[in-house]
Design an enzyme around this catalytic site. Structure first.
Site, PDB file in Angstrom:
ATOM      1  N   LYS A   1       0.830  -0.542   0.282  1.00 39.42           N
ATOM      2  CA  LYS A   1      -0.313  -0.158   0.193  1.00 39.42           C
ATOM      3  C   LYS A   1       1.162   0.971   0.190  1.00 39.42           C
ATOM      4  O   LYS A   1       1.188   1.972  -0.552  1.00 39.42           O
ATOM      5  CB  LYS A   1      -1.060  -0.340   1.495  1.00 39.42           C
ATOM      6  N   THR A   2       1.735   1.323   1.344  1.00 39.74           N
ATOM      7  CA  THR A   2       2.742   2.580   1.127  1.00 39.74           C
ATOM      8  C   THR A   2       3.307   2.712  -0.343  1.00 39.74           C
ATOM      9  O   THR A   2       3.672   4.401  -0.644  1.00 39.74           O
ATOM     10  CB  THR A   2       3.964   2.323   1.896  1.00 39.74           C
TER      11      THR A   2
ATOM     12  N   ASP B   1      -1.503   8.100   4.855  1.00 41.11           N
ATOM     13  CA  ASP B   1      -0.944   7.174   4.806  1.00 41.11           C
ATOM     14  C   ASP B   1      -1.895   6.272   5.728  1.00 41.11           C
ATOM     15  O   ASP B   1      -2.409   6.937   6.441  1.00 41.11           O
ATOM     16  CB  ASP B   1       0.203   6.808   4.887  1.00 41.11           C
ATOM     17  N   GLU B   2      -2.041   5.397   6.046  1.00 36.78           N
ATOM     18  CA  GLU B   2      -1.904   4.573   7.742  1.00 36.78           C
ATOM     19  C   GLU B   2      -3.764   5.179   8.413  1.00 36.78           C
ATOM     20  O   GLU B   2      -4.294   5.691   9.059  1.00 36.78           O
ATOM     21  CB  GLU B   2      -1.841   4.912   8.359  1.00 36.78           C
TER      22      GLU B   2
ATOM     23  N   GLN C   1      -5.429  -3.250  11.166  1.00 33.04           N
ATOM     24  CA  GLN C   1      -4.319  -2.813  11.798  1.00 33.04           C
ATOM     25  C   GLN C   1      -4.337  -1.181  12.278  1.00 33.04           C
ATOM     26  O   GLN C   1      -3.860  -0.689  12.907  1.00 33.04           O
ATOM     27  CB  GLN C   1      -3.326  -2.689  10.618  1.00 33.04           C
TER      28      GLN C   1
ATOM     29  N   ARG D   1       5.025  -8.414  10.511  1.00 34.08           N
ATOM     30  CA  ARG D   1       5.857  -7.106  10.663  1.00 34.08           C
ATOM     31  C   ARG D   1       7.416  -8.067  10.338  1.00 34.08           C
ATOM     32  O   ARG D   1       8.307  -7.601   9.651  1.00 34.08           O
ATOM     33  CB  ARG D   1       6.155  -5.981  12.189  1.00 34.08           C
TER      34      ARG D   1
HETATM   35  N1  LIG Z   1       4.504  -5.059  -6.527  1.00 35.27           N
HETATM   36  C1  LIG Z   1       5.803  -5.205  -5.759  1.00 35.27           C
HETATM   37  N2  LIG Z   1       7.013  -5.868  -5.940  1.00 35.27           N
HETATM   38  C2  LIG Z   1       7.236  -6.226  -5.222  1.00 35.27           C
HETATM   39  N3  LIG Z   1       8.411  -5.723  -3.912  1.00 35.27           N
HETATM   40  C3  LIG Z   1       6.620  -4.878  -3.657  1.00 35.27           C
HETATM   41  C4  LIG Z   1       5.741  -5.128  -4.291  1.00 35.27           C
HETATM   42  N4  LIG Z   1       5.269  -4.122  -3.438  1.00 35.27           N
HETATM   43  C5  LIG Z   1       5.771  -3.989  -1.854  1.00 35.27           C
HETATM   44  N5  LIG Z   1       6.773  -4.306  -2.594  1.00 35.27           N
HETATM   45  C6  LIG Z   1       7.383  -4.520  -0.482  1.00 35.27           C
HETATM   46  O1  LIG Z   1       6.525  -5.220  -0.241  1.00 35.27           O
HETATM   47  C7  LIG Z   1       6.924  -5.032   1.130  1.00 35.27           C
HETATM   48  C8  LIG Z   1       5.746  -3.806   2.160  1.00 35.27           C
HETATM   49  O2  LIG Z   1       5.168  -2.795   0.676  1.00 35.27           O
HETATM   50  P1  LIG Z   1       4.463  -2.129   1.740  1.00 35.27           P
HETATM   51  O3  LIG Z   1       5.129  -0.971   3.041  1.00 35.27           O
HETATM   52  O4  LIG Z   1       4.057  -0.927   1.063  1.00 35.27           O
HETATM   53  O5  LIG Z   1       3.734  -2.644   2.015  1.00 35.27           O
HETATM   54  P2  LIG Z   1       2.053  -1.693   3.198  1.00 35.27           P
HETATM   55  O6  LIG Z   1       0.568  -2.601   2.655  1.00 35.27           O
HETATM   56  O7  LIG Z   1       1.834  -0.784   2.911  1.00 35.27           O
HETATM   57  O8  LIG Z   1       2.150  -2.534   4.788  1.00 35.27           O
HETATM   58  P3  LIG Z   1       1.570  -2.146   5.732  1.00 35.27           P
HETATM   59  O9  LIG Z   1       0.505  -2.225   5.825  1.00 35.27           O
HETATM   60  O10 LIG Z   1       2.227  -3.390   6.521  1.00 35.27           O
HETATM   61  O11 LIG Z   1       1.826  -1.114   6.515  1.00 35.27           O
HETATM   62  C9  LIG Z   1       8.182  -3.817   1.164  1.00 35.27           C
HETATM   63  O12 LIG Z   1       9.305  -3.897   1.036  1.00 35.27           O
HETATM   64  C10 LIG Z   1       8.311  -3.482  -0.607  1.00 35.27           C
HETATM   65  O13 LIG Z   1       9.155  -3.181  -0.864  1.00 35.27           O
END
Ligand SMILES: Nc1ncnc2c1ncn2[C@@H]1O[C@H](COP(=O)(O)OP(=O)(O)OP(=O)(O)O)[C@@H](O)[C@H]1O
Length: 680
Positions: free
Chosen positions: A36-37, A219-220, A250, A638
DNA sequence: ACTCGGTTATTTTTT
DNA sequence: ATAACCGAGT
């Protein structure tokens, strides 16, 4: 741009859909680690590079300043631009607006930001004035209630008036606000409330910011509270260019007013919303995700979300039930050493018969009673824990816990095992006594009548000005009674000298920089001499102050008054996660709340016991329990590769040892998803 | 106004 | 177990 930048940082189909969505409301509702981030970051890049938006017309809200910083770095890497979008936490964006529009709410431009200590100090005074016993009703209780009111955008008049207590809260809230304004100060809540009030009362100002920020991202979003919700809603009311990401599983900040409904009702607020779901997890292995899934099922009413990963294989998460909290810490330390240095000789704590040291003899004769046997074993083991050798990439490891108090044993054992570590939060750098003292002096340079700061340092170092004299001084200052003030200064020359010193530094030349000012403060107030009394503790504290010089150094270029305001602002808004050092090889110890949004190769989740996780004070209300479940879910997710779940069977609390029952959350995990570590 | 000794609350989670 | 707090004596 997708051909260039989006492929430098990979995006899957669903992420691309969000990134390339047309203008208008977008919601990404997806599970942990689904990117997402990353999608939000790439959306910003897309807006700038592909849609040609000016960076300054974009506002991105992150959960910590650090997250904003990382996102900035990533964006610079992709578009190499010097101009960047406005990014920061709700609070830091609030200050920005407030510094600009302060006159509309009766503040001077250089208003101070009170932290919780300052808040409580002010409240304590007010309670005394109202003859409310501060031992029975603690200032922190009122601080919490006022804060909650602010988060809900409630003024004193909006509060209930049923009971005497209600009336007291209302009265205290009113007086508190008056005092804040008198001191030209705001608290954290005001940073959110006042911009909204300004928007509500001044259409032209609102319009100005609506036009400035043509595109808003958050975000969040699941952890936004009511003020933040209204703030965002007002900003985007015209263009509806809003992009939010979050995960209802979360949501963990209910205690400070976060409202899960904000994300769940997003579509109702913006009927045109494009909803995107991300289902592929890029962070963790399947065994970790399976456990996370089982745990989150304990929280009713969560959105069902699919989450899968290509990392089918991986270490089966390990569970260990330790006899006590010390053994828990030893387990963590020995596993860290095993990960770093490889498996060492088994049974290191077998002492040879010929060992005639005291330890050797004790080891051969364990005590008879079970309780002292436990103590014996823990004590003995402590002497034979190997020392860590390989420190590389230790920053890939985190130890997560529910409460700061748990960090203590863990810290002691890390030291014993020579494992470099950092504790996030707990006693924050800027909350240390010596740092707060110096900051108070600095604040007096901006506002010599700031009673909260004055109270803190008027007698540090001791100047013979006790509570009695301070009260007189306070009255004289409040009443602006020059005569009384002069009388007091005659009576107590040290009071006169104090203000002369402040005045002297205040009037230092424009050419002085912040570091000169800091040096003068330490010298002229006698604080340096007071601190460096030859004791070892004094030197440690002095070193902390040296560290303060480092931070202040970055504000050296400006004229010192401006630099000082900025410096104090940065310090006030600094979160504990912002203080974290991501790059040096240290194990990170922090609370589950602080771990939000972060990721580590290896995660130890400790203290999985009833009363701790779920916490004893969250066990009454099913809603609170659900939040504890989500907290556990956040902790588990995590981990990228390795996960350890640990609990202790007994734990020392308030000096006495109690029996601990394994957390109910553990029962949700089928045995086949775990490997059980048998006791030594 | 300060200093010492006894009493007491402390452990959610944070900007 | 420990730190913060309070009251009595200096
Ligand atoms: N399309 C993709 N291909 C490969 N790796 C990815 C891709 N998208 C995200 N990632 C990797 O996956 C991990 C999680 O990504 P991110 O932090 O954006 O997720 P998130 O959904 O925001 O997580 P959370 O909800 O736990 O905060 C990071 O290490 C990121 O680099």
């Amino acid at each position: 741009m997708t051909k260039n930048s989006a492929e430098q940082i990979g995006l899957n189909q669903a992420q691309l859909e969000a990134v390339k969505a047309p203008l208008g409301p977008v919601l990404i509702l997806a599970g942990a680690g689904s990117g997402k981030t990353r999608a939000l970051t790439m959306r910003i890049v897309y807006l700038i590079k592909k849609l040609g938006l000016k960076p300054h017309s974009i506002l991105a809200v992150t959960f910590t300043n650090k997250a904003a910083g990382e996102m900035k770095t990533r964006i610079i890497g992709l578009i190499g631009k010097s101009e960047l979008p406005t990014m920061g936490t709700f609070h830091s964006i609030g200050v920005r607006i407030l510094r600009q529009e302060c006159a509309l709410v009766g503040l001077d431009r250089d208003f101070l930001i009170y932290d919780s200590d300052d808040q409580e100090s002010l409240l304590k005074d007010i309670l005394l004035r109202l003859r409310i016993d501060p031992t029975k009703f603690k200032p922190s209780l009122f601080a919490h209630l006022i804060d909650r009111a602010k988060n809900n955008l409630e003024e004193p008049d909006d509060l209930p008036t049923q009971t005497t207590f209600d009336l007291n809260v209302k009265k205290v809230y009113e007086m508190y606000q008056t005092e804040l304004r008198k001191n030209n100060a705001v608290d954290f809540g005001d940073l959110l409330v006042l911009p909204v009030r300004i928007f509500q009362e001044h259409d032209d100002v609102l319009l100005k910011y609506q036009n400035l920020w043509q595109y808003v991202l958050v975000d969040e979003y699941q952890d936004t509270n009511h003020v933040q919700y209204i703030f965002t809603k007002m900003l985007v009311a015209n263009h509806q260019n809003i992009f939010v990401v979050g995960d209802d599983a979360q949501a963990i900040y209910g205690f400070r007013g976060a409202n899960l409904q904000n994300i769940l009702d997003f579509e109702k607020d913006y009927p045109e919303t494009k909803i995107i779901r991300l289902e592929q997890n890029y962070r963790s292995t399947q065994p970790i995700l399976s456990i996370a899934q089982k745990v989150i099922e304990l929280s009713p009413r969560q959105h069902k979300k699919t989450l899968w990963t290509e990392n089918e294989k991986g270490m089966i998460p390990m569970f260990y039930s330790a006899p006590d909290e010390l053994a828990e810490a030893y387990f963590v330390a020995s596993k860290i050493i095993e990960i770093q240095d490889g498996k060492s000789n088994e049974l290191q704590y077998e002492i040879e018969d010929t060992d005639d040291t005291i330890l050797g003899r004790i080891m051969r004769h364990p005590p008879a009673t079970p309780a002292s046997w436990l103590a014996w074993r823990a004590g003995a083991r402590s002497k034979i824990l190997p020392k860590l050798k390989n420190r590389q990439r230790l920053n890939n490891i985190a130890i997560l816990y529910r409460t700061h108090a748990q960090s203590r044993v863990l810290e002691e054992v890390m030291i014993e095992a020579s494992i470099p570590y950092q504790i996030v939060g707990g006693l924050k750098f800027y909350e240390r006594k010596e740092i707060k003292d110096i900051l108070s002096y600095l604040r007096l340079l901006i506002n010599p009548n700031d009673l909260v700061s004055l109270k803190r340092v008027i007698n540090v170092p001791p100047r013979g000005i006790g509570p009695k004299s301070f009260d007189l001084l306070k009255e004289a200052l409040i009443e602006q009674d020059e005569k009384e003030l002069a009388k007091l200064m005659d009576l107590k020359p040290s009071v006169k000298h104090f203000f002369e010193t402040v005045n002297l530094i205040q009037n230092l030349d424009e050419s002085a920089d912040l570091l000169d000012i800091l040096r003068q403060v330490l010298k002229l107030t006698g604080y340096e001499a007071f601190l460096r009394d030859g004791s070892e503790e004094g030197e440690t504290r002095w070193e902390n102050i040296q560290e303060l010089f480092n931070v202040a150094g970055s504000f050296r270029k400006m004229n010192w008054k401006e630099g000082l305001t900025k410096f104090l602002e940065e310090v006030a808004l600094m979160t504990s996660v912002d203080e974290m050092d991501l790059h040096s090889p240290k194990v990170t110890l922090m609370t589950l709340h602080q771990a939000k949004g972060l990721e580590f190769e290896t995660v130890f989740l400790v203290g999985l016991e009833e009363g701790i996780l779920p916490h004893a004070r969250s066990m009454m209300d099913p809603k609170d329990i659900a939040e504890e479940v989500r907290l556990t879910y956040v902790g588990i997710t995590r981990a990228k590769q390795q996960l350890f779940l640990v609990c202790a069977q007994t734990r020392k609390q308030f000096g006495s040892r109690n029996i601990s029952i394994p957390s109910r959350f553990l029962k949700a995990i089928p045995e086949e998803l775990l490997q059980i570590h048998e006791d030594f």
